[in-house]
Design a protein around this motif. Structure first.
Motif, PDB file in Angstrom:
ATOM      1  N   ALA A  31      71.950   7.304  58.023  1.00 51.29           N
ATOM      2  CA  ALA A  31      70.863   6.890  58.907  1.00 51.29           C
ATOM      3  C   ALA A  31      71.369   5.813  59.853  1.00 51.29           C
ATOM      4  CB  ALA A  31      69.686   6.382  58.093  1.00 51.29           C
ATOM      5  N   GLY A  32      71.276   6.087  61.116  1.00 49.41           N
ATOM      6  CA  GLY A  32      71.883   5.230  62.122  1.00 49.41           C
ATOM      7  C   GLY A  32      71.242   3.863  62.159  1.00 49.41           C
ATOM      8  N   THR A  33      71.951   2.933  62.755  1.00 47.80           N
ATOM      9  CA  THR A  33      71.357   1.611  62.916  1.00 47.80           C
ATOM     10  C   THR A  33      70.488   1.582  64.167  1.00 47.80           C
ATOM     11  OG1 THR A  33      73.477   1.018  63.846  1.00 47.80           O
ATOM     12  CG2 THR A  33      73.008   0.214  61.643  1.00 47.80           C
ATOM     13  N   ALA A  34      70.676   2.585  65.057  1.00 45.10           N
ATOM     14  CA  ALA A  34      69.768   2.690  66.188  1.00 45.10           C
ATOM     15  C   ALA A  34      68.405   3.032  65.596  1.00 45.10           C
ATOM     16  CB  ALA A  34      70.228   3.783  67.133  1.00 45.10           C
ATOM     17  N   GLY A  35      67.344   2.463  66.109  1.00 44.61           N
ATOM     18  CA  GLY A  35      66.042   2.648  65.500  1.00 44.61           C
ATOM     19  C   GLY A  35      65.975   1.856  64.204  1.00 44.61           C
ATOM     20  N   ASP A  36      66.642   0.734  64.212  1.00 44.62           N
ATOM     21  CA  ASP A  36      66.637  -0.186  63.081  1.00 44.62           C
ATOM     22  C   ASP A  36      65.232  -0.490  62.623  1.00 44.62           C
ATOM     23  OD1 ASP A  36      69.378  -2.292  64.003  1.00 44.62           O
ATOM     24  OD2 ASP A  36      69.184  -0.888  62.358  1.00 44.62           O
ATOM     25  N   PRO A  37      65.074  -0.875  61.353  1.00 42.26           N
ATOM     26  CA  PRO A  37      63.771  -1.357  60.942  1.00 42.26           C
ATOM     27  C   PRO A  37      63.361  -2.560  61.795  1.00 42.26           C
ATOM     28  CG  PRO A  37      65.445  -1.742  59.246  1.00 42.26           C
ATOM     29  CD  PRO A  37      66.063  -0.889  60.293  1.00 42.26           C
ATOM     30  N   ARG A  38      62.080  -2.670  62.012  1.00 43.56           N
ATOM     31  CA  ARG A  38      61.598  -3.785  62.833  1.00 43.56           C
ATOM     32  C   ARG A  38      61.778  -5.091  62.062  1.00 43.56           C
ATOM     33  NH1 ARG A  38      56.744  -1.771  65.822  1.00 43.56           N
ATOM     34  NH2 ARG A  38      55.568  -3.473  64.907  1.00 43.56           N
ATOM     35  N   PRO A  39      61.850  -6.191  62.785  1.00 44.31           N
ATOM     36  CA  PRO A  39      61.912  -7.484  62.093  1.00 44.31           C
ATOM     37  C   PRO A  39      60.694  -7.642  61.188  1.00 44.31           C
ATOM     38  CG  PRO A  39      62.289  -7.756  64.449  1.00 44.31           C
ATOM     39  CD  PRO A  39      61.879  -6.333  64.242  1.00 44.31           C
TER      40      PRO A  39
END
Lengths: 205, 152
Positions: A31-39
């Motif tokens: 699962a890419g780090t692009a589209g990371d979980p929001r803060p």
């Protein structure tokens, strides 16, 4: 017939591969780090830093009015001064409203960015910008809360820091609203900041 | 006597800012600017556009300046997760009729080991060194710490 069977098998194999690849990229370990979980919400963050005037600061300092937070380091010659200059321009454009926004620059290089270094550095930019620094473990806790990253990279000249260059916006109750990304068109920034400032207790984001 | 003439010749050469060799005459540098530094412990930065008006490719292989012991072209890259990193850019090829921009957030002349602070309002000379041995001297004005472009 045999050729058809081979083709069908190949097609099935390709489909299976594509599905597996899709799973791996979207839900699996890839699962890419692009589209990371929001803060996470500011109220759930936990860190203790010092601002450039020597005051104790932490997540609680970001509550009560909207916040604009970004990471960087003062030995950064390109992205950080550019980001600080951009933000200074946005704050200028907002006039007196800039006072209703916490504008926070958090150092990812506490080894070199002492309180005094931060004070000198932020002094070159808009007066509303606050510089926060502190011990490395506290910096790590802050960065983790924002779901940001930083990494020390050796160079011929010493070291540099890779770091998240996005600008994070939170509403007055500390809920994450949106980011302003480094390559985003700069004219969208002030409207985004105003949207974060207008996001009220009704949970509008 | 010979050494005297050499000295005079050297003096003339060094007195000619922008003195160019062979292929460098095809290089046109525009909008150079630099940010003021805080002291000398942090690296400085310079930006400009470099245009190749000739019909042969030019390769920028290095930099030289009195204000820094280790000037180098670096590239800032920001990935899909918004993480910025910076690394030496290596040789920069400038195609015939092509332009390479050194600008915030991308390629930049990184001035490591500053020998003196870059002070707003002053300027310094930055030599661009090309693969054919030719050089171009650029006078870089130092703008404020908060400058966002060649206009300040």
């Amino acid at each position: 017939m045999r050729r058809l069977a081979i083709l069908a098998a190949a097609a099935a194999g390709a489909l299976a591969f594509a599905l597996a690849l899709g799973w791996w990229q979207v839900d699996g370990p890839g699962a890419g780090t692009a589209g990371d979980p929001r803060p996470i919400a500011v109220s759930e963050m936990d860190f203790a830093l010092t601002d450039h005037e020597g005051n104790d600061v932490g997540p609680e300092s970001l509550l009560g009015q909207p916040s604009l937070v970004f990471f960087g380091f003062t030995y950064c010659p390109d992205v950080c001064p550019t980001t600080l200059a951009d933000i200074s321009g946005w704050l200028d454009a907002m006039g007196a409203d800039a006072e209703r926004l916490n504008t926070i620059f958090i150092s990812v290089d506490p080894e070199r960015d002492t309180v005094a270094a931060m004070a000198e550095y932020v002094g070159y930019f808009h007066e509303a910008i606050r510089g926060w620094t502190g011990p490395l473990p506290e910096t790590e806790k802050a960065v983790a809360g924002f779901r940001a990253t930083f990494e020390k990279i050796p160079t011929e000249d010493g070291y540099t820091m890779n770091h998240t260059a996005s600008v994070f916006l939170f509403d007055a109750e500390g809920r994450f609203v949106t980011t302003i990304d480094y390559h985003e068109r700069r004219e969208f920034a002030v409207p985004k900041i105003r949207r974060a400032m207008g996001a009220g207790s009704d949970g509008v984001t | 006597m010979k050494s005297k003439y050499l000295t005079i010749a050297a003096a003339i050469l060094t007195a000619m800012p922008g003195f160019v060799f062979a292929g460098a005459e095809d290089i046109v540098v525009g909008d150079p600017w630099s940010r003021a530094s805080i002291g000398t412990s942090r690296p400085g930065v310079a930006y400009m556009t470099i245009r190749n008006t000739g019909d042969t490719e030019m390769t920028l292989t290095g930099l030289r300046t009195e204000v820094a012991a280790m000037p180098q072209v670096h590239r800032t890259a920001t990935n899909g997760s918004g993480v910025s990193s910076m690394s030496p850019a290596g040789d920069i090829e400038i195609a015939p009729a092509g332009t390479v921009s050194l600008e915030p957030g991308g390629l930049h002349a990184m001035l490591m080991k500053l020998s003196r602070p870059l002070i707003e309002g002053e300027s310094y000379s930055l030599i661009l060194i090309f693969g054919d041995g030719s050089e171009v001297a650029v006078t870089v004005p130092v703008l404020g710490m908060g400058a966002r472009g060649p206009e300040g």
